[in-house]
Design a protein around this motif. Structure first.
Motif, PDB file in Angstrom:
ATOM      1  N   PRO A   3       0.416  -1.371   0.367  1.00 48.98           N
ATOM      2  CA  PRO A   3       0.282  -0.086  -0.177  1.00 48.98           C
ATOM      3  C   PRO A   3       0.835   1.300   0.502  1.00 48.98           C
ATOM      4  CG  PRO A   3      -1.298  -1.688   1.768  1.00 48.98           C
ATOM      5  CD  PRO A   3       0.704  -2.168   1.074  1.00 48.98           C
ATOM      6  N   VAL A   4       0.227   2.084  -0.553  1.00 46.70           N
ATOM      7  CA  VAL A   4       1.211   3.781  -0.507  1.00 46.70           C
ATOM      8  C   VAL A   4       0.163   4.508   0.828  1.00 46.70           C
ATOM      9  CG1 VAL A   4       0.924   5.674  -1.795  1.00 46.70           C
ATOM     10  CG2 VAL A   4       0.244   4.117  -2.358  1.00 46.70           C
ATOM     11  N   LEU A   5       0.960   4.532   1.948  1.00 49.82           N
ATOM     12  CA  LEU A   5       0.845   5.428   3.008  1.00 49.82           C
ATOM     13  C   LEU A   5       0.691   7.260   2.132  1.00 49.82           C
ATOM     14  CD1 LEU A   5       0.076   5.957   6.210  1.00 49.82           C
ATOM     15  CD2 LEU A   5       2.937   5.939   6.007  1.00 49.82           C
ATOM     16  N   VAL A   6      -0.603   7.821   3.102  1.00 51.68           N
ATOM     17  CA  VAL A   6      -0.820   8.504   2.596  1.00 51.68           C
ATOM     18  C   VAL A   6      -1.034   9.208   4.036  1.00 51.68           C
ATOM     19  CG1 VAL A   6      -2.806  10.636   2.150  1.00 51.68           C
ATOM     20  CG2 VAL A   6      -2.001   8.579   0.698  1.00 51.68           C
ATOM     21  N   LEU A   7      -0.044  10.130   4.630  1.00 54.84           N
ATOM     22  CA  LEU A   7      -0.105  10.341   5.816  1.00 54.84           C
ATOM     23  C   LEU A   7      -0.078  12.072   6.793  1.00 54.84           C
ATOM     24  CD1 LEU A   7       0.903   9.783   9.189  1.00 54.84           C
ATOM     25  CD2 LEU A   7       3.562  10.116   7.978  1.00 54.84           C
ATOM     26  N   GLU A  32      -3.545   0.003  -3.118  1.00 55.71           N
ATOM     27  CA  GLU A  32      -4.175   0.513  -2.189  1.00 55.71           C
ATOM     28  C   GLU A  32      -3.504   1.305  -1.440  1.00 55.71           C
ATOM     29  OE1 GLU A  32      -4.753  -1.993   2.383  1.00 55.71           O
ATOM     30  OE2 GLU A  32      -4.163  -2.960   0.851  1.00 55.71           O
ATOM     31  N   ALA A  33      -4.324   2.999  -0.690  1.00 61.25           N
ATOM     32  CA  ALA A  33      -3.862   3.783  -0.037  1.00 61.25           C
ATOM     33  C   ALA A  33      -4.002   3.795   1.505  1.00 61.25           C
ATOM     34  CB  ALA A  33      -4.849   4.577  -0.964  1.00 61.25           C
ATOM     35  N   TRP A  34      -3.436   3.451   2.340  1.00 62.64           N
ATOM     36  CA  TRP A  34      -3.792   3.547   4.324  1.00 62.64           C
ATOM     37  C   TRP A  34      -3.717   5.636   4.320  1.00 62.64           C
ATOM     38  CZ3 TRP A  34       1.267   0.167   4.700  1.00 62.64           C
ATOM     39  CH2 TRP A  34       0.690  -1.920   5.420  1.00 62.64           C
ATOM     40  N   VAL A  35      -4.203   5.771   4.544  1.00 67.05           N
ATOM     41  CA  VAL A  35      -5.000   7.339   5.361  1.00 67.05           C
ATOM     42  C   VAL A  35      -4.584   6.855   6.277  1.00 67.05           C
ATOM     43  CG1 VAL A  35      -5.962   9.054   5.672  1.00 67.05           C
ATOM     44  CG2 VAL A  35      -5.803   7.702   3.252  1.00 67.05           C
TER      45      VAL A  35
END
Length: 203
Positions: A3-7, A32-35
């Motif tokens: 997943p790509v982490l959007v922090l 997939e994105a992890w917010v």
């Protein structure tokens, strides 16, 4: 692909809106994105975090290490990132020592209350610790038409939002650029995953 982490860190919700729109761009590629968010410095301060009461889960060390790419966002504070985000990054020395983030693509984003409120200097300052981690910076090229047309936020260094009078709603151009940024970051992560040896990712 992992997943790509959007922090992000958000005080009034503007930076979270950017994060959500970037995540939509990531998801549009099939990734997939992890917010996720970071902890406020004062746990008891109810106004230290996104006051929309829709804050994302707090990021874990495992998520930071396991992500395939990172989108990092913070509101502008006197031309720099907010203290909670700086505090979080200052605590990543162990990952620097291990090289956990080397060769992972990253982008940065920010919001400010005025058009000339230090957005570009904030974006540049957020890039510095990521470059020390060996990450690969992913900006926005001027091939994106909205970058030419925007009358609000948007820079080649990363997407932005101008929150005049605490307006958390993204303009059409701002949202378009967020989607493009998320899409570009995810596509770059996919390409690097396919072409770089596993051990160069540090995870």
């Amino acid at each position: 692909m992992k997943p790509v982490l959007v922090l992000y860190y958000s005080r009034h919700g503007s930076t979270r809106k950017l994060a959500d729109a970037i995540a939509q761009g990531v998801i549009s590629t099939g990734a997939e994105a992890w917010v996720r968010t970071v902890k406020p410095l004062n746990e008891g301060d109810g106004h230290a975090q996104d006051n929309t009461n829709l804050a994302a889960p707090v990021v874990t060390d495992e998520e930071l290490v396991q992500c395939s790419a990172l989108a990092l966002g913070s509101p502008t504070r006197f031309g720099n990132m907010a203290a909670p985000m700086k505090y979080f990054l200052d605590g990543t020395s162990s990952h620097w020592l291990k090289g956990s983030l080397i060769n992972k693509p990253a982008c940065v984003f920010t919001s400010s209350s005025s058009m000339h409120g230090g957005q570009e200097s904030t974006l540049l300052s957020m890039m510095l610790p990521l470059m020390h981690h060996g990450m690969l910076m992913c900006g926005l090229p001027y091939s994106e038409p909205a970058l030419h047309d925007t009358q609000s936020g948007g820079t080649p260094y990363g997407v932005t939002h101008v929150a005049m009078h605490n307006n958390t709603q993204l303009s059409d151009d701002e949202k378009t650029l967020c989607l493009a940024q998320g899409k570009r970051l995810a596509q770059l992560a996919k390409s690097l995953t396919q072409h770089l040896p596993e051990n160069t990712h540090g995870a």
